[in-house]
Design a protein around this motif. Structure first.
Motif, PDB file in Angstrom:
ATOM      1  N   LYS A   1       0.835  -1.204   0.000  1.00  0.00           N
ATOM      2  CA  LYS A   1       0.000   0.000   0.000  1.00  0.00           C
ATOM      3  C   LYS A   1       0.870   1.255   0.000  1.00  0.00           C
ATOM      4  O   LYS A   1       0.582   2.228  -0.704  1.00  0.00           O
ATOM      5  CB  LYS A   1      -0.923  -0.009   1.216  1.00  0.00           C
ATOM      6  CG  LYS A   1      -1.868   1.188   1.308  1.00  0.00           C
ATOM      7  CD  LYS A   1      -2.969   1.146   0.283  1.00  0.00           C
ATOM      8  CE  LYS A   1      -3.984   2.285   0.477  1.00  0.00           C
ATOM      9  NZ  LYS A   1      -4.819   2.084   1.689  1.00  0.00           N
ATOM     10  N   VAL A   2       1.943   1.240   0.779  1.00  0.00           N
ATOM     11  CA  VAL A   2       2.851   2.393   0.778  1.00  0.00           C
ATOM     12  C   VAL A   2       3.489   2.549  -0.597  1.00  0.00           C
ATOM     13  O   VAL A   2       3.661   3.673  -1.098  1.00  0.00           O
ATOM     14  CB  VAL A   2       3.909   2.241   1.884  1.00  0.00           C
ATOM     15  CG1 VAL A   2       4.960   3.348   1.784  1.00  0.00           C
ATOM     16  CG2 VAL A   2       3.245   2.275   3.260  1.00  0.00           C
ATOM     17  N   GLU A   3       3.820   1.441  -1.241  1.00  0.00           N
ATOM     18  CA  GLU A   3       4.360   1.510  -2.602  1.00  0.00           C
ATOM     19  C   GLU A   3       3.353   2.138  -3.572  1.00  0.00           C
ATOM     20  O   GLU A   3       3.745   2.785  -4.542  1.00  0.00           O
ATOM     21  CB  GLU A   3       4.761   0.117  -3.073  1.00  0.00           C
ATOM     22  CG  GLU A   3       6.027  -0.408  -2.402  1.00  0.00           C
ATOM     23  CD  GLU A   3       6.308  -1.866  -2.723  1.00  0.00           C
ATOM     24  OE1 GLU A   3       5.409  -2.538  -3.283  1.00  0.00           O
ATOM     25  OE2 GLU A   3       7.420  -2.341  -2.404  1.00  0.00           O
ATOM     26  N   SER A   4       2.064   1.964  -3.305  1.00  0.00           N
ATOM     27  CA  SER A   4       1.060   2.578  -4.178  1.00  0.00           C
ATOM     28  C   SER A   4       1.075   4.098  -4.062  1.00  0.00           C
ATOM     29  O   SER A   4       0.739   4.795  -5.022  1.00  0.00           O
ATOM     30  CB  SER A   4      -0.332   2.024  -3.866  1.00  0.00           C
ATOM     31  OG  SER A   4      -0.839   2.510  -2.633  1.00  0.00           O
ATOM     32  N   TYR A   5       1.463   4.616  -2.907  1.00  0.00           N
ATOM     33  CA  TYR A   5       1.649   6.066  -2.787  1.00  0.00           C
ATOM     34  C   TYR A   5       2.804   6.516  -3.682  1.00  0.00           C
ATOM     35  O   TYR A   5       2.717   7.549  -4.358  1.00  0.00           O
ATOM     36  CB  TYR A   5       1.945   6.458  -1.341  1.00  0.00           C
ATOM     37  CG  TYR A   5       0.752   6.548  -0.436  1.00  0.00           C
ATOM     38  CD1 TYR A   5       0.091   7.749  -0.233  1.00  0.00           C
ATOM     39  CD2 TYR A   5       0.290   5.432   0.265  1.00  0.00           C
ATOM     40  CE1 TYR A   5      -0.995   7.850   0.622  1.00  0.00           C
ATOM     41  CE2 TYR A   5      -0.794   5.504   1.124  1.00  0.00           C
ATOM     42  CZ  TYR A   5      -1.432   6.715   1.291  1.00  0.00           C
ATOM     43  OH  TYR A   5      -2.505   6.800   2.135  1.00  0.00           O
ATOM     44  N   ALA A   6       3.881   5.738  -3.671  1.00  0.00           N
ATOM     45  CA  ALA A   6       5.029   6.081  -4.515  1.00  0.00           C
ATOM     46  C   ALA A   6       4.641   6.025  -5.988  1.00  0.00           C
ATOM     47  O   ALA A   6       5.029   6.900  -6.782  1.00  0.00           O
ATOM     48  CB  ALA A   6       6.184   5.131  -4.223  1.00  0.00           C
ATOM     49  N   ALA A   7       3.855   5.021  -6.368  1.00  0.00           N
ATOM     50  CA  ALA A   7       3.424   4.912  -7.759  1.00  0.00           C
ATOM     51  C   ALA A   7       2.540   6.090  -8.163  1.00  0.00           C
ATOM     52  O   ALA A   7       2.513   6.484  -9.337  1.00  0.00           O
ATOM     53  CB  ALA A   7       2.672   3.604  -7.963  1.00  0.00           C
ATOM     54  N   ALA A   8       1.848   6.690  -7.194  1.00  0.00           N
ATOM     55  CA  ALA A   8       0.972   7.824  -7.479  1.00  0.00           C
ATOM     56  C   ALA A   8       1.717   9.150  -7.567  1.00  0.00           C
ATOM     57  O   ALA A   8       1.128  10.162  -7.959  1.00  0.00           O
ATOM     58  CB  ALA A   8      -0.113   7.921  -6.407  1.00  0.00           C
ATOM     59  N   GLY A   9       3.012   9.160  -7.181  1.00  0.00           N
ATOM     60  CA  GLY A   9       3.783  10.387  -7.311  1.00  0.00           C
ATOM     61  C   GLY A   9       4.508  10.846  -6.071  1.00  0.00           C
ATOM     62  O   GLY A   9       5.164  11.889  -6.082  1.00  0.00           O
TER      63      GLY A   9
ATOM     64  N   LYS B   1       7.525  10.895  -3.821  1.00  0.00           N
ATOM     65  CA  LYS B   1       8.931  10.525  -3.948  1.00  0.00           C
ATOM     66  C   LYS B   1       9.521  10.008  -2.643  1.00  0.00           C
ATOM     67  O   LYS B   1      10.462   9.205  -2.657  1.00  0.00           O
ATOM     68  CB  LYS B   1       9.745  11.725  -4.441  1.00  0.00           C
ATOM     69  CG  LYS B   1       9.385  12.189  -5.856  1.00  0.00           C
ATOM     70  CD  LYS B   1      10.280  13.341  -6.287  1.00  0.00           C
ATOM     71  CE  LYS B   1       9.949  13.818  -7.690  1.00  0.00           C
ATOM     72  NZ  LYS B   1      10.815  14.947  -8.111  1.00  0.00           N
ATOM     73  N   VAL B   2       8.987  10.497  -1.526  1.00  0.00           N
ATOM     74  CA  VAL B   2       9.497  10.083  -0.215  1.00  0.00           C
ATOM     75  C   VAL B   2       8.314   9.669   0.657  1.00  0.00           C
ATOM     76  O   VAL B   2       7.784  10.475   1.415  1.00  0.00           O
ATOM     77  CB  VAL B   2      10.295  11.203   0.481  1.00  0.00           C
ATOM     78  CG1 VAL B   2      11.068  10.630   1.673  1.00  0.00           C
ATOM     79  CG2 VAL B   2      11.231  11.912  -0.465  1.00  0.00           C
ATOM     80  N   PRO B   3       7.864   8.421   0.559  1.00  0.00           N
ATOM     81  CA  PRO B   3       6.825   7.957   1.478  1.00  0.00           C
ATOM     82  C   PRO B   3       7.427   7.763   2.868  1.00  0.00           C
ATOM     83  O   PRO B   3       8.451   7.101   3.023  1.00  0.00           O
ATOM     84  CB  PRO B   3       6.369   6.631   0.866  1.00  0.00           C
ATOM     85  CG  PRO B   3       7.532   6.160   0.059  1.00  0.00           C
ATOM     86  CD  PRO B   3       8.268   7.377  -0.409  1.00  0.00           C
ATOM     87  N   VAL B   4       6.789   8.348   3.865  1.00  0.00           N
ATOM     88  CA  VAL B   4       7.309   8.298   5.234  1.00  0.00           C
ATOM     89  C   VAL B   4       6.260   7.652   6.122  1.00  0.00           C
ATOM     90  O   VAL B   4       5.198   8.230   6.379  1.00  0.00           O
ATOM     91  CB  VAL B   4       7.647   9.712   5.750  1.00  0.00           C
ATOM     92  CG1 VAL B   4       8.233   9.621   7.169  1.00  0.00           C
ATOM     93  CG2 VAL B   4       8.622  10.417   4.818  1.00  0.00           C
TER      94      VAL B   4
END
Length: 326
Positions: free
Chosen positions: A285-293, A295-298
Motif C-alpha cells: 500500500k505504501v508503494e502505491s503512494y510512490a506509484a501515485a507520485g 517521492k518520499v513515502p514516510v
C-alpha cells in the motif's frame, strides 16, 4: 526508491534509538523524518541519527513556523545541516492553533503569510545572506548566521490546499503532504505542476501493521476524529471531495457526541487513509503512494497488539518486515 520512517518510535527512549536506526538502515529504510507536536522536538532525534547513521537522509515534517523565532529556526536548521551535510531537508509548516496557541502561547494568525515569509527568510539566511527586511508578518534587522552551512538544506513546505501547494511549487524545494489516500495524490500534485523536475514530494502515511482489522480501524477512527475535525484538515477533505462522507462525523463532533462521531466514520474511509494489514500488505500500500507520485513515502508507525506485548524484539522484527528489503 526512498523509504522513510517517522522517528522517534514510541516505547523506546531516545538513548536507545541507535539500535532502532541501525535496524531501519538494515531493513532498507533510507530516510528518518521527525515531527513536532507534544513529544520530542523535531531536531534532537535527527541530531542523534546524524551521528549514529552517517548515510541516512534526515528531514523534519514539520518544524512549525510560529513556535521558534525566525533566527532561532535558521540556527537550528543550520546546525543540523552542518552535522549531516547534504543529508538534511528542512520541512516547515504552519502547524495548528492547538500546538501554536494553546501549547506555545503564540498567536496563530495569518498561517499562509507566516509560512511564506518564513520560507523566504530561511532561503536567504541559510544561503549565508545578511537579512535586513520587513516580511510583513515579522521583520529582522541585520541577521546573519555565524555558521551558515556549506550545503544549505532543501526547504520543503507542508501544504494541504491549492494556495499553499502553489506556494510550495513556486518557492520551496518540495512539498510535504499528509492525511490523504493514494487516489488523492494526483489531486494535490495538480497544483504543483509549475515546479521543476527536482521538486521533492514527501508524504506522511499512518501504518498499523496488524491483521486485526477491527483493532486497526478503531485506532484509525480515533486519529480521524483527532485530525479531521481541525479546520484546516476539514477544509482539505472538503476540497478532496469528502464532504458527504465526513459530515455526519463533523456534526456529531460539534454536538459533543464523541461516541457518535467515531461511529459515523465508515470502514472504507479508514481503509483509504490508514494503512493496515500484514506487513507485506502495508508495504504494498505504501508503494502505491510512490506509484501515485510520492517521492518520499514516510511511514508513521501506529501501535498494534503485537508491538505492545512483544517489546523491543517484536519492534525490530516489524521494522524489518516493513522495510524496502522486506
Amino acid at each position: 526508491m526512498r523509504w522513510g520512517m517517522t522517528v522517534p518510535l514510541s516505547g523506546v527512549p531516545l538513548s536507545g534509538h541507535q539500535a532502532v536506526y541501525q535496524a531501519l538502515a538494515d531493513a532498507g529504510f533510507t530516510d528518518l523524518w521527525s515531527s513536532e507536536v507534544n513529544g520530542t522536538d523535531a531536531f534532537t532525534p535527527l541530531t542523534l541519527a546524524a551521528a549514529w547513521q552517517p548515510r541516512m537522509r534526515l528531514g523534519t515534517a514539520i518544524a512549525p513556523v510560529f513556535t521558534r523565532g525566525p533566527g532561532l529556526l535558521a540556527m537550528t536548521a543550520a546546525a543540523l545541516a552542518e552535522a549531516a551535510p547534504g543529508r538534511f531537508q528542512l520541512g516547515i509548516g504552519s502547524s495548528s492553533p492547538v500546538v501554536v496557541g494553546d501549547w506555545n502561547a503564540v498567536d496563530f494568525t495569518e498561517p499562509y503569510a507566516r509560512s511564506r515569509d518564513t520560507l523566504r527568510f530561511l532561503k536567504a539566511a541559510l544561503a549565508g545572506e545578511t537579512v535586513d527586511h520587513d516580511y510583513g508578518t515579522f521583520a529582522l534587522r541585520r541577521f546573519r548566521l555565524e555558521r551558515p552551512p556549506a550545503t544549505p538544506p532543501q526547504i520543503l513546505l507542508a501544504a494541504l490546499r491549492p494556495g499553499m501547494l502553489r506556494l510550495a511549487a513556486a518557492e520551496a524545494d518540495g512539498v510535504i503532504l499528509n492525511w490523504l489516500s493514494p487516489a488523492d495524490v494526483q489531486t494535490a500534485l495538480t497544483e504543483t505542476k509549475a515546479a521543476g523536475e527536482d521538486f521533492e514530494v514527501a508524504a506522511r502515511i499512518f501504518v498499523c501493521p496488524t491483521e486485526d482489522a477491527d483493532y486497526a480501524r478503531a485506532i484509525g477512527r480515533r486519529l480521524i476524529t483527532a485530525y479531521l475535525t481541525v479546520p484546516a484538515y476539514a477544509a482539505f477533505h472538503r476540497w478532496l471531495g469528502r464532504t458527504e462522507v465526513l459530515t455526519p462525523m463533523w456534526q456529531a463532533w460539534s454536538a459533543g457526541d464523541r461516541k457518535a462521531a467515531l461511529a459515523a466514520i465508515p470502514d472504507s474511509l479508514v481503509d483509504d487513509l490508514i494503512v493496515h494489514g500484514h506487513p507485506d500488505e502495508c508495504r504494498a500500500k505504501v508503494e502505491s503512494y510512490a506509484a501515485a507520485g510520492i517521492k518520499v513515502p514516510v511511514m508513521a508507525l501506529l501501535p498494534t497488539p503485537a508491538l505492545e506485548s512483544g517489546g523491543f524484539p517484536t519492534l525490530i522484527e516489524t521494522l524489518t518486515d516493513l522495510g524496502a528489503r522486506g
